[in-house]
Design a protein around this motif. Structure first.
Motif: not given
Ligand SMILES: C[S@@+](CC[C@H](N)C(=O)[O-])C[C@H]1O[C@@H](n2cnc3c(N)ncnc32)[C@H](O)[C@@H]1O
Length: 390
Positions: A233, A264, A283-284, A305-307, A320
């Motif tokens: 962040q 994410f 998390e990718s 990848p989340f997908e 996120d």
């Protein structure tokens, strides 16, 4: 070059992206850089399309109460890093909440969505990471507001003092971008160029260079390892504010024993700083996954990848995604995991609205959205939204 058209218009409201919306005399919408709602401004139209135009302010005829004199000397030299320094910080937060409510109304047709201002980080000295452009002379800075030129920076008022102090001395050869990061907790410094083999000079001797360089940051009592190649962040204050908002959004579900999805998940910020007993981080980025394994050793970290994650049942989820939002595939994977509550963290108001539509199609309705100002003096928004399954 022919003269550009000049007109006087009244700014009506702010658009996602930070320009004000007004109408030209011919009825077309014009996006005005530098105007504030309610102001009458004389503008120069610099981009003319069939349905809309873009313009910049020449004179403010009736200044808004929210207008202030931008204090930053680098902005006066043309730096494009802070497009909203002319807006008083509390007013920036109200404008951001209005932008989010407007996106939910227009794109998701949620006319009565509850959107509140959830506060922000201190308006100056908050950034501990900066992605800098490299000029032809090797100096680092940000792109100009009205050009692609690199404006070399002697200091930056929104950067942490330790980061700002590095700017004048650093020189880079053989790269176009440099990501500089400091730790507010330990004083560590990392630097990563966008090209292998770049030569970076002017850093303190203790600075670590390259994608695998690490520093450590503290967020609400959790010490986090952050590699230079991993997302973090805008600073620890932003991370703490966001964790607090997610905790509040999780509500009574927070302490439920069942598995919680942190999708994410980056370096594991939420799983590390929230009291979760059974977290799965998806998390990718390899770099962020390696950090998350160190930061939250008790969590399951799935580096994909989340997908493409194979969903498994979870009680609730914090999600996120990057600026583009969840999109159709990730929304379907999320719904297949069956969380009763989804806490969606969005950094773009329009992608939040699109995701709200996708989640509604899977039976999730928006309860409320809290807008945080993690990037004062810029139009960037951060929104924490609660969706519950019917
Ligand atoms: C906005 S950051 C949030 C990270 C973390 N939640 C935090 O607050 O520090 C988005 C993260 O999603 C990761 N990411 C981007 N695309 C992804 C994808 N398709 N699947 C999984 N992770 C992805 C990025 O590497 C980044 O770490």
């Amino acid at each position: 070059m022919p003269d550009r058209p000049v007109e006087t218009v009244r700014a009506e409201k702010m658009a996602a992206g930070g320009d004000a919306i007004a109408h030209l005399a011919d009825g077309r919408v014009v996006f005005v850089d530098g105007a504030l709602p309610g102001e009458d401004v004389r503008v120069e139209v610099h981009s003319d399309k069939r349905d809309f135009a873009r313009a910049r302010v020449l004179d403010v005829l009736t200044p808004s109460h929210a207008r202030v004199q931008p204090p930053c000397p680098e902005l006066a030299r043309g730096c494009g890093g802070c497009a909203w320094q002319h807006v008083e910080p509390t007013a920036q937060r109200s404008l951001k909440a209005e932008i989010v409510a407007d996106a939910l109304r227009r794109t998701a047709k949620l006319d009565a969505a509850s959107v509140v201002d959830g506060g922000g980080v201190p308006p100056w000295a908050y950034r501990t990471t900066m992605r800098l452009a490299v000029g032809t002379d090797g100096r680092v800075g940000l792109r100009g507001a009205a050009s692609h030129d690199v404006i070399a920076l002697d200091a930056c008022m929104v950067a942490h003092p330790a980061l700002s102090a590095l700017l004048p001395a650093v020189r880079v050869r053989g790269a176009k971008e440099l990501t500089l990061r400091v730790s507010a907790a330990t004083g560590e410094v990392t630097a990563m160029a966008d090209r292998p083999g770049a030569r970076i000079t002017g850093l303190p001797p203790s600075a670590l260079v390259g994608a695998e360089a690490v520093l450590h940051e503290d967020v609400l009592g959790a010490r986090l390892r952050v590699s230079a190649g991993s997302f973090f962040q805008s600073g620890p204050a932003a991370a703490a504010l966001l964790v607090g908002a997610v905790m509040h959004a999780a509500g009574e579900r927070l302490t439920i024993d069942g598995p919680v999805l942190d999708a994410f998940g980056g370096v594991g910020l939420f799983a590390a700083a929230l009291p979760l007993r059974d977290a799965v981080i998806v998390e990718s980025s390899r770099s962020a996954c390696a950090d998350a394994r160190v930061n939250v050793p008790e969590a399951e970290v799935v580096c994909t990848p989340f997908e493409r994650w194979t969903p498994r049942p979870v009680e609730w989820a914090v999600v996120d995604p990057a600026r583009a939002g969840l999109g159709r595939d990730a929304a379907a994977v999320l719904a297949a995991a069956g969380p009763r509550r989804v806490v969606l963290v969005s950094c773009d108001p329009v992608s939040l609205a699109r995701d709200a539509v996708l989640l509604a199609a899977h039976g999730y309705s928006l309860r409320d959205s809290v807008v945080l100002d993690l990037f004062p003096h810029t139009p960037h928004v951060e929104v924490v939204s609660v969706f519950d399954r019917a």
